[in-house]
Design an enzyme around this catalytic site. Structure first.
Site, PDB file in Angstrom:
ATOM      1  N   GLU A 282       0.876  -1.094  -0.006  1.00 33.42           N
ATOM      2  CA  GLU A 282      -0.054   0.104  -0.084  1.00 33.42           C
ATOM      3  C   GLU A 282       0.865   1.364   0.096  1.00 33.42           C
ATOM      4  O   GLU A 282       0.661   2.338  -0.581  1.00 33.42           O
ATOM      5  CB  GLU A 282      -1.043   0.100   1.269  1.00 33.42           C
ATOM      6  N   HIS A 285       1.897   2.456  -3.346  1.00 31.59           N
ATOM      7  CA  HIS A 285       0.913   3.233  -4.215  1.00 31.59           C
ATOM      8  C   HIS A 285       1.234   4.710  -4.029  1.00 31.59           C
ATOM      9  O   HIS A 285       1.232   5.597  -4.791  1.00 31.59           O
ATOM     10  CB  HIS A 285      -0.319   2.828  -3.874  1.00 31.59           C
TER      11      HIS A 285
END
Length: 442
Positions: A282, A285
């Site tokens: 995550e 990103h």
């Protein structure tokens, strides 16, 4: 005119029925191929981490969900078409104008009629999807809990749509030919605004968000964030276990409202090393600017989408305005036509947007592997994600291009297993893969 309308209705129903049959045959017949040889005996082989019963359940559940998806999209188009050709949109507009004089109130009343009708017509398919999620133990929601979320969806969408539609049709009246450009110009700041407020205004309507309770794990995650030069003070946990048994984590929002969020189901079913890989993914990103790239790509597509929708609608009204009971685009009654056109274009463009998303997900996986240097944790995390969510490890081609914004599980796991790491763990993974292949042959 009525004869033309009846012919349209018959053709639309016939086309929908034939499409549903074709999709059923594709999913339950043609698309039942086996696992490619390249994955057999590796960590990506479902027989390595799923029992026979689990594989069968995943296959059945995925096929049902895929079928419901493919028949739901054209069903939406059918609903908009019927609302137009049978004069319901015209009636809604007349009732709204007969109720209040000011235009915003007319828009709100018209949109309530339209939204409520489409909600009722779509409800059976929505309920069937929820029912199968319960049957296959993916959803943990009771019917009242599920219905509560459905009603929240309805009212949030209704409020946002009322503002958008009112502004859009005001622009149509003000700019006869270039309304689409004016609409897109306002759409840009609106999109950024919604990305900014969603984590702190809209998401909390559905669930409770709070800083991660496990402070030792949070410290490890924040250490990763520091290594990635991410300014983060908290990792957020959300209580999704009352809704689902599947696992997830995600990045949402922009600027100071950006959040990394972990579902509590993920925390309950993954160990610390697996969670750290998920968090590194995550964080990738954020590091790779995927959120901003996504917003930029979305706005570029929206520019061409607005332009194409305007040209398409102008042509349809010019050629079939009498049958559709639309004299000019700026009439509220044309809204179902606009929604129909936009829905069809979004569906047609989904293979492109999904391909971009899958590429970004591959980048995030690679970043997370290099950051954590723990391929075993990555593989076991994805295996658990597949097991808990009854994921289709190798989906059919049409399903992949239209539904999958992430690479298929078999592809992700195999890519991780074969990812070159210049350390001892790379050798260990190669040894483990050889053991798995040997067990498979035996």
């Amino acid at each position: 005119m009525r004869r033309t309308v009846k012919r349209w209705a018959v053709y639309a129903l016939l086309g929908y029925g034939l499409f549903a049959l074709a999709i059923y045959y594709y999913l339950y017949g043609l698309a039942s191929g086996g696992l490619p040889e390249i994955y057999k005996g590796t960590s990506a082989d479902p027989s390595v981490f799923l029992s026979g019963a689990e594989q069968a359940l995943a296959q059945k559940y995925s096929t049902i969900k895929n079928f419901l998806f493919f028949i739901s999209v054209p069903f939406e188009w059918l609903v908009y078409l019927f609302i137009l050709v049978f004069g319901l949109s015209r009636k809604f507009e007349e009732w709204s104008k007969g109720t209040v004089r000011f235009s915003f109130g007319q828009t709100a009343i018209y949109l309530f009629y339209l939204s409520f009708l489409t909600f009722l017509l779509a409800f059976p398919l929505q309920y069937i999807s929820y029912h199968y999620s319960r049957v296959y133990k993916i959803s943990a929601q009771t019917f009242p809990q599920w219905m509560k979320n459905e009603l929240i969806d309805f009212w949030v969408s209704y409020v946002i749509m009322t503002v958008l539609v009112f502004v859009l049709y005001a622009l149509m009246k003000r700019f006869k030919k270039k309304w689409w450009l004016a609409a897109w110009t306002l759409f840009v700041p609106f999109t950024i605004f919604m990305m900014y407020v969603q984590p702190v205004v809209i998401d909390p309507l559905y669930n409770d968000f709070y800083p991660l309770k496990d402070k030792k794990l949070e410290a490890k995650i924040l250490t990763l964030a520091d290594q990635a030069n991410i300014p983060a003070d908290h990792v957020y946990e959300v209580n999704k276990s009352q809704e689902t048994n599947s696992l997830n984590a995600y990045v949402t929002g922009i600027g100071e409202n950006a959040r990394i969020v972990l579902w509590d189901t993920t925390l309950n079913k993954l160990d610390d090393d697996e969670v750290l890989f998920v968090m590194a993914h995550e964080m990738a990103h954020y590091v790779k600017k995927h959120i901003y790239i996504g917003i930029g790509s979305y706005l570029v597509l929206a520019f061409f989408g607005f332009w194409l929708a305007a040209k398409w609608m102008e042509k349809l009204v010019r050629k079939h305005g009498e049958e559709l009971q639309i004299q000019e685009l700026s009439q509220l009654r044309s809204l179902p036509l606009l929604l129909l056109v936009l829905s069809m274009m979004m569906f047609a463009s989904s293979p492109f947007s999904n391909a971009i998303s899958r590429f970004e997900e591959k980048q995030a996986d690679a970043y997370a592997i290099e950051m954590t240097q723990n391929k075993e944790a990555a593989i076991s995390a994805f295996q658990k994600l597949a097991r808990e969510g009854l994921s289709e490890v190798k989906p059919p081609w049409l399903v992949k291009i239209f539904r999958y914004s992430h690479p298929a599980m078999a592809e992700r796991i195999y890519t991780i297993e074969t990812y070159p790491l210049p350390d001892k763990q790379g050798k260990k993974m190669e040894e483990n893969r050889g053991v798995s292949a040997q067990k498979s042959r035996n």
